[in-house]
Structures are given as structure tokens and as C-alpha cells.
Design a protein around this motif. Sequence first.
Motif, PDB file in Angstrom:
ATOM      1  N   GLU C  40       0.785  -1.127  -0.235  1.00  0.00           N
ATOM      2  CA  GLU C  40      -0.042  -0.105  -0.051  1.00  0.00           C
ATOM      3  C   GLU C  40       0.750   1.122  -0.224  1.00  0.00           C
ATOM      4  O   GLU C  40       0.556   2.372  -0.717  1.00  0.00           O
ATOM      5  CB  GLU C  40      -0.926   0.066   1.129  1.00  0.00           C
ATOM      6  CG  GLU C  40      -1.907   1.143   1.207  1.00  0.00           C
ATOM      7  CD  GLU C  40      -3.009   1.174   0.034  1.00  0.00           C
ATOM      8  OE1 GLU C  40      -3.016   0.271  -0.497  1.00  0.00           O
ATOM      9  OE2 GLU C  40      -3.363   2.345  -0.058  1.00  0.00           O
ATOM     10  N   GLY C  41       1.986   1.297   0.785  1.00  0.00           N
ATOM     11  CA  GLY C  41       2.817   2.357   0.750  1.00  0.00           C
ATOM     12  C   GLY C  41       3.507   2.487  -0.585  1.00  0.00           C
ATOM     13  O   GLY C  41       3.517   3.840  -1.106  1.00  0.00           O
ATOM     14  N   ILE C  42       3.884   1.549  -1.026  1.00  0.00           N
ATOM     15  CA  ILE C  42       4.492   1.707  -2.626  1.00  0.00           C
ATOM     16  C   ILE C  42       3.437   2.254  -3.540  1.00  0.00           C
ATOM     17  O   ILE C  42       3.714   3.117  -4.023  1.00  0.00           O
ATOM     18  CB  ILE C  42       4.937   0.174  -2.915  1.00  0.00           C
ATOM     19  CG1 ILE C  42       6.163  -0.138  -2.000  1.00  0.00           C
ATOM     20  CG2 ILE C  42       5.458   0.385  -4.525  1.00  0.00           C
ATOM     21  CD1 ILE C  42       6.705  -1.481  -2.254  1.00  0.00           C
ATOM     22  N   ARG C  43       2.270   1.754  -3.517  1.00  0.00           N
ATOM     23  CA  ARG C  43       1.195   2.101  -4.370  1.00  0.00           C
ATOM     24  C   ARG C  43       0.795   3.615  -4.105  1.00  0.00           C
ATOM     25  O   ARG C  43       0.630   4.090  -5.132  1.00  0.00           O
ATOM     26  CB  ARG C  43       0.077   1.491  -4.166  1.00  0.00           C
ATOM     27  CG  ARG C  43      -1.147   1.289  -5.115  1.00  0.00           C
ATOM     28  CD  ARG C  43      -2.349   0.429  -4.971  1.00  0.00           C
ATOM     29  NE  ARG C  43      -3.078   0.908  -3.716  1.00  0.00           N
ATOM     30  CZ  ARG C  43      -4.497   1.495  -4.074  1.00  0.00           C
ATOM     31  NH1 ARG C  43      -4.834   1.605  -5.306  1.00  0.00           N
ATOM     32  NH2 ARG C  43      -5.152   1.767  -2.835  1.00  0.00           N
ATOM     33  N   LEU C  63       7.235  -5.186  -5.466  1.00  0.00           N
ATOM     34  CA  LEU C  63       7.098  -6.456  -4.633  1.00  0.00           C
ATOM     35  C   LEU C  63       7.862  -7.521  -5.063  1.00  0.00           C
ATOM     36  O   LEU C  63       8.272  -8.210  -4.498  1.00  0.00           O
ATOM     37  CB  LEU C  63       5.777  -6.821  -4.360  1.00  0.00           C
ATOM     38  CG  LEU C  63       4.949  -5.454  -3.411  1.00  0.00           C
ATOM     39  CD1 LEU C  63       3.519  -5.829  -3.461  1.00  0.00           C
ATOM     40  CD2 LEU C  63       5.645  -5.437  -1.965  1.00  0.00           C
ATOM     41  N   ILE C  64       7.679  -7.859  -6.516  1.00  0.00           N
ATOM     42  CA  ILE C  64       8.107  -9.027  -7.148  1.00  0.00           C
ATOM     43  C   ILE C  64       9.780  -8.896  -7.168  1.00  0.00           C
ATOM     44  O   ILE C  64      10.512  -9.838  -6.721  1.00  0.00           O
ATOM     45  CB  ILE C  64       7.811  -9.221  -8.649  1.00  0.00           C
ATOM     46  CG1 ILE C  64       6.320  -9.644  -8.444  1.00  0.00           C
ATOM     47  CG2 ILE C  64       8.628 -10.052  -9.226  1.00  0.00           C
ATOM     48  CD1 ILE C  64       5.437  -9.723 -10.023  1.00  0.00           C
ATOM     49  N   LEU C  65      10.242  -7.637  -7.372  1.00  0.00           N
ATOM     50  CA  LEU C  65      11.770  -7.514  -7.380  1.00  0.00           C
ATOM     51  C   LEU C  65      12.206  -7.647  -5.942  1.00  0.00           C
ATOM     52  O   LEU C  65      13.432  -8.350  -5.793  1.00  0.00           O
ATOM     53  CB  LEU C  65      12.017  -6.140  -7.699  1.00  0.00           C
ATOM     54  CG  LEU C  65      13.408  -5.755  -7.935  1.00  0.00           C
ATOM     55  CD1 LEU C  65      14.300  -6.595  -8.811  1.00  0.00           C
ATOM     56  CD2 LEU C  65      13.723  -4.282  -8.302  1.00  0.00           C
ATOM     57  N   LEU C  66      11.650  -7.031  -4.964  1.00  0.00           N
ATOM     58  CA  LEU C  66      12.000  -6.994  -3.564  1.00  0.00           C
ATOM     59  C   LEU C  66      12.162  -8.819  -3.141  1.00  0.00           C
ATOM     60  O   LEU C  66      13.127  -9.228  -2.687  1.00  0.00           O
ATOM     61  CB  LEU C  66      10.989  -6.526  -2.751  1.00  0.00           C
ATOM     62  CG  LEU C  66      11.111  -5.111  -2.606  1.00  0.00           C
ATOM     63  CD1 LEU C  66       9.932  -4.550  -1.909  1.00  0.00           C
ATOM     64  CD2 LEU C  66      12.525  -4.509  -2.166  1.00  0.00           C
ATOM     65  N   SER C  67      10.854  -9.360  -3.628  1.00  0.00           N
ATOM     66  CA  SER C  67      10.807 -10.926  -3.227  1.00  0.00           C
ATOM     67  C   SER C  67      12.159 -11.589  -4.003  1.00  0.00           C
ATOM     68  O   SER C  67      12.737 -12.655  -3.195  1.00  0.00           O
ATOM     69  CB  SER C  67       9.655 -11.388  -3.872  1.00  0.00           C
ATOM     70  OG  SER C  67       9.809 -12.744  -3.628  1.00  0.00           O
ATOM     71  N   ALA C  68      12.283 -11.231  -5.106  1.00  0.00           N
ATOM     72  CA  ALA C  68      13.510 -11.786  -5.765  1.00  0.00           C
ATOM     73  C   ALA C  68      14.907 -11.806  -5.123  1.00  0.00           C
ATOM     74  O   ALA C  68      15.751 -12.585  -4.816  1.00  0.00           O
ATOM     75  CB  ALA C  68      13.728 -11.432  -7.302  1.00  0.00           C
ATOM     76  N   THR C  92       4.336 -11.805  -3.471  1.00  0.00           N
ATOM     77  CA  THR C  92       5.891 -12.153  -3.430  1.00  0.00           C
ATOM     78  C   THR C  92       6.149 -13.652  -3.339  1.00  0.00           C
ATOM     79  O   THR C  92       7.247 -14.023  -3.685  1.00  0.00           O
ATOM     80  CB  THR C  92       6.336 -11.217  -1.861  1.00  0.00           C
ATOM     81  OG1 THR C  92       5.251 -11.696  -0.858  1.00  0.00           O
ATOM     82  CG2 THR C  92       6.279  -9.985  -1.954  1.00  0.00           C
ATOM     83  N   GLY C  93       5.001 -14.200  -2.674  1.00  0.00           N
ATOM     84  CA  GLY C  93       5.120 -15.762  -2.591  1.00  0.00           C
ATOM     85  C   GLY C  93       5.124 -16.291  -3.988  1.00  0.00           C
ATOM     86  O   GLY C  93       5.895 -17.414  -4.258  1.00  0.00           O
ATOM     87  N   PHE C  94       4.387 -15.747  -4.797  1.00  0.00           N
ATOM     88  CA  PHE C  94       4.365 -16.257  -6.258  1.00  0.00           C
ATOM     89  C   PHE C  94       5.582 -15.965  -6.968  1.00  0.00           C
ATOM     90  O   PHE C  94       6.223 -16.921  -7.657  1.00  0.00           O
ATOM     91  CB  PHE C  94       3.300 -15.442  -7.030  1.00  0.00           C
ATOM     92  CG  PHE C  94       3.030 -15.569  -8.725  1.00  0.00           C
ATOM     93  CD1 PHE C  94       2.370 -16.857  -9.013  1.00  0.00           C
ATOM     94  CD2 PHE C  94       3.778 -14.840  -9.444  1.00  0.00           C
ATOM     95  CE1 PHE C  94       2.412 -17.058 -10.365  1.00  0.00           C
ATOM     96  CE2 PHE C  94       3.593 -15.099 -10.720  1.00  0.00           C
ATOM     97  CZ  PHE C  94       3.020 -16.319 -11.306  1.00  0.00           C
ATOM     98  N   ALA C  95       6.327 -14.807  -6.756  1.00  0.00           N
ATOM     99  CA  ALA C  95       7.499 -14.309  -7.120  1.00  0.00           C
ATOM    100  C   ALA C  95       8.771 -15.390  -6.688  1.00  0.00           C
ATOM    101  O   ALA C  95       9.345 -16.039  -7.531  1.00  0.00           O
ATOM    102  CB  ALA C  95       8.019 -12.845  -6.853  1.00  0.00           C
ATOM    103  N   ASN C  96       8.350 -15.746  -5.460  1.00  0.00           N
ATOM    104  CA  ASN C  96       9.522 -16.714  -4.843  1.00  0.00           C
ATOM    105  C   ASN C  96       9.223 -18.128  -5.491  1.00  0.00           C
ATOM    106  O   ASN C  96      10.237 -18.781  -5.663  1.00  0.00           O
ATOM    107  CB  ASN C  96       9.222 -16.755  -3.348  1.00  0.00           C
ATOM    108  CG  ASN C  96       9.819 -17.979  -2.638  1.00  0.00           C
ATOM    109  OD1 ASN C  96       9.470 -18.908  -2.382  1.00  0.00           O
ATOM    110  ND2 ASN C  96      11.362 -17.605  -2.418  1.00  0.00           N
TER     111      ASN C  96
END
Lengths: 339, 118, 146
Positions: C40-43, C63-68, C92-96
Motif C-alpha cells: 500500500e505504501g509503494i502504491r 514487490l516481485i523485485l523485492l521478493s527476488a 511475493t510468494g508467487f515471485a518466490n
Amino acid sequence: MAIRRGDTLVFPKPPVIAAWAAVGGKKESEGPLAAYFDQLFTDTSFGEDGWEAAESDLQQQCISACLRKGGIERTGLDIAFAGDLQAQCTASNYTLRALGCPYVGLYGACSTMAEGVALAAAFAAQGLVGQALAFTSSHFCAAERQFRTPLDYGGKRTPTAQWTATAAGACLLRPAGAAGVPVLSITFGRVQDFAVTDINNMGAAMMPAAAATLLQFFKGTGTRPTDFDAIFTGDLGEVGAALLQEQMANEGVPLPNHQDCGCLLYDTATQQVQAGGSGAGCSAAVLCAHILPRLQQGAWRRVLLLATGALMSQTTFLQGESIPGIAHAVELGCPEVGV
Amino acid sequence: MNYLWAFVVGGGICVVGQLLLDYTKLTPARILTAFVVAGVVLSAVGLYAPLAEFAGSGASVPLLGFGHLLAQGVQKAVDAIGLPGAFTGGLTAAAGGIAASLICGVLAALLAKSKDQN
Amino acid sequence: MKLNPKQYEEMTKRASPPSPVWKDCLWAFFVGGAICCLGEGIRQIWLLWYDEELAGTLTSLVLILLSALLTMPGWYQKLAAKAGAGTLVPITGFANSVVSPAIEFKAEGWITGVGAKIFIIAGPVITYGVLASWVWGLLYWVMGKF
């Protein structure tokens, strides 16, 4: 000649385990048995690109230590019985590529150590071989990527799950008359399947096999659990071990002196291994780091080791098949008992 | 308040996932799949849009939001080009997330190595 | 042996410790909530410049980048071992689930390892998500005809 007692083969002139070695990884180095390992490796990759190759390196370190203690060169080996959890037992295959001695590949999942020692003992007892090696291993990373998920994948383990040990154990067997820990009898188990399908509860899946082999053994040999200083199961973990004690009590053969290698290798309270250790290397390492030294010292006189294995594959599991189990038993004595 | 509702709704959706993990034999892959399909269904019956309006990232960050995105994309594309939109709309809307994941995956493979878990 | 599969199922159920549901759920709630709050903050930052739709997409990308980035040193796995669904259910779980097999199966080559295995967990998610959205698209199209 061995004498047949039910499913058990008793050796009147017992062959001996003349030398042994156990090696382990980082988690094993933090466990209660750490001090008794021959070598512990905090870098479990051994600098290899693949975990499969790392497991082979682990085995080779273990074998080197074992042969050193046995005072022989690899060229002196007459035969090796080995296997591991990797598909097609490749860790052992590549180790034997380097070792170069005659090789009998085994797949008994986590029961491989007892299976290998039993076969090596039988060959040695018949005088067919003078120097027989039995070894097995498991590697957490190689097992995870093959059976579960990638190592960097985030997932929570269920409380009944077990932790695959990064460990190997090797035993050098010689015919009767040599110095070492005698193998008094061997019992090959029968496959048991009581319709457990939960891959995160292997202890429960393997327990009936352990109970069946124990019952066969006691019936065949006319012994009772209290005739032994200790009865070790391979890697039932806390859940499977509790189930085994319940079942054996129901059968009228309670096991007051039962311990499980999966609960000995790690401290289940603090090491986040859920129900305990598992993997072929678990019982192999506990045998070589914990059980054999005590028999050698005479602290124990008679011990039964029962290694248990779950015989499913990823494919049969996905196809909804239940998990068949097997358990092989090896009866060990202290050196005086054997003579 | 935006942040509070994002936290509560997002956390709540994760708790549903956790209850499924703990009480059923569903594996994580099955739960992820179920969440995305459920997101499509909730979006189709018109329940998810108001939640996304209300909770912002609390509704769009969980995988239910991924399903919502697919459903909305399909709807938009059907409005624009008719029946072929049923084929193109979903992945078009989700393209950013899927492409980013795949690109990050390959780059990560280039840079990182599989590690032991202890 | 005095045992049959039916009895054994009961026995196993009794002997198996249940998951600590309350603890698991608290972890899932707080970690999952925190990830959504971060989203939400990023958005909100992206909303300063872009419309709702683009801001949403850009948020997912960050979020995907952070997760990676967290997956590469193994930190995402360590957090997930405690957080459970709290790290599984967010994007982020999907990205992981995409990044981790890509790293893991590098040893089997860039095509047959990374390229093929990258979908090992995310594949079904995309497949059935697309299938469900296609079904909805058909229905929506039919509904538009009346």
C-alpha cells in the motif's frame, strides 16, 4: 554357515565390523552426537555445482576415513554394498566410479545401511569376501530438490515432517576371527503398507514395517526385547517411534529400551527438525558415531539395529499410491560376545 | 486508515490460507491455484472490486487479487473486442507481474546459487 | 500383526501433533498484513504520478523485485519457514515460487533446467487462473448478448 530362524539368519561364527566412520554436515555438527563423528563439514556443497555431486563427495570422505581406520587401501576391497536416496542411486554409483571395486547397488531408501551391512555380513560369514564395504548417505539438499521443493522456496514444515540428514556412514566387514564388532544375526524385512499416504508423515508410514520385522525377529530367535541393551530404529522420528511403542505394547512385546536414530541425531526441541531426522544417512551415521563405538568399548553387549525405509517414489506419490515401508534388522554384539 | 485496512484485510486473507494449510492436506501449490481461481470467481460475482476499493493493496497484493486482475482484464477486453477478449484479456492484464517474475527468475539464476537451509 | 489400515489411521491421527494453529495464524496475519501494508505504501507513492491501474501494476513489479532480492540470499525461505501462508499468499510468494526453481535447477542447464523448471510451482497457478478467466470471459460475453 548361517542358521535360519524364521526370517532371521543367525551366524554361529559371526563376521565382524572391523572399522567404521561417520561424517556429517552443518546441522549434524550442531546436534548431540557431533563429538562422535569422524568429520563434520559446514560447507555441505563441497565446492560442487550440484548437490548430487556434493553427496558423492560426502560418501567419499566417509569411505576414506573408514578405510584409513581399517588400515587398507581402496584396492584391497573385495566388494561394496551401497545405495542412497537419489534416483537410480547415483551418489553411490559415482562414488564407486572413483572407488573401482566390485559393486552391488542397493535401494532400500532409509533402510539401506542395515540392508548393506546385512548383505556384507552374509558374504563375509560365508567366506566369499575378505574385505566388504557397506555404506550409504543422504544429503538434505539433494533430497529436498528431488522429493520436495527448491531450497530457496519458502514453505512451512508440518510438525510430523522429518529433516533429511546430511550424513554418511561406512562399515568395513571381515569374516569371523578378525577384530571388531560382531554381527550376530541379520533379518531382511517384508514390505508392509498400512495405507498411509501423507508424505509429511514418513515415520507413521514406516512404523508397521518396523513392528513386523521386530515381531518376526523375536519369534524366530526366541528372544525378548529385554535381552538387548538397546533396540534402535532407523528414522521413525518422534511420531513413528511413539506409534511403534504403542503397537508393540498392543502385541504384548513392549519395548522399554527402544530409541530412534532420528531422535538421537538432532535435538528435536531446539534444532527445528520437526519430528526428527530421516534419510539413509541418519541411521548410518548414528550406527557409526554412536552405536558401534559403545559396543566396541563394551558399554553395551547386545544391540538390535532396525533401519526403516519408505519405498515410494515421487511418481507413485502423485498418482495417489500409499507409502510401502520396509525394515531390515542387524543384531550386533560387543567383541567378547562374538568370540 | 488506508494502511490499517490494507494490513487487516491482507493479513486476514493470509490467515485463510494458513487455516487451509493447517487443517487440510492441501499443498502450497494447490492453495495458490485455489486462491487465483477463487479470485476470478469473487471478481466475476462482483464481490472483489468493492473489497479492492476499500482495502487497496490489502486486496490486490494477495493472490486473490491476481485472479481479480485476470477477471477484470477479460471483462475489459470482451467489452473492447468481443469474444476474442476472453482469450487475450487475462494474460494481458497479468502480463506485468508474470513477465517481471520470469525475468527476475532468470536474472536471479544468473546471480545466485542454491543454498543449504541451515 | 494386530493392526489394520483403518485402525492405523486413527492411531496415527492420535499420535501426530497438530499444527500450532494459533501461532501459525498470528505469524501469517502479521507478516502477510505487513507485506500488504508495504504494498500500500509503494502504491501510494506511484499514485502521485500515475493512475490506479498503472500504479497497481508498478506496485506488483516492485514487490516481485523485492521478493527476488530476498530469495537470492535465502532470506525469503527463512522468513517463510515461520510465516507460512503470510509469505505464500501475497504476490511475493508467487515471485518466490518462480525465482527459487530458477536458481535451484540452474545445474540442469538454462533451457532444460531454468527455463523448464521455472514454472514448476507457478505453472498451475497461471494455467488455472487463465482457464478460470477465460470461462468468465465466455460467460460475460454471453451475458452481454442479452
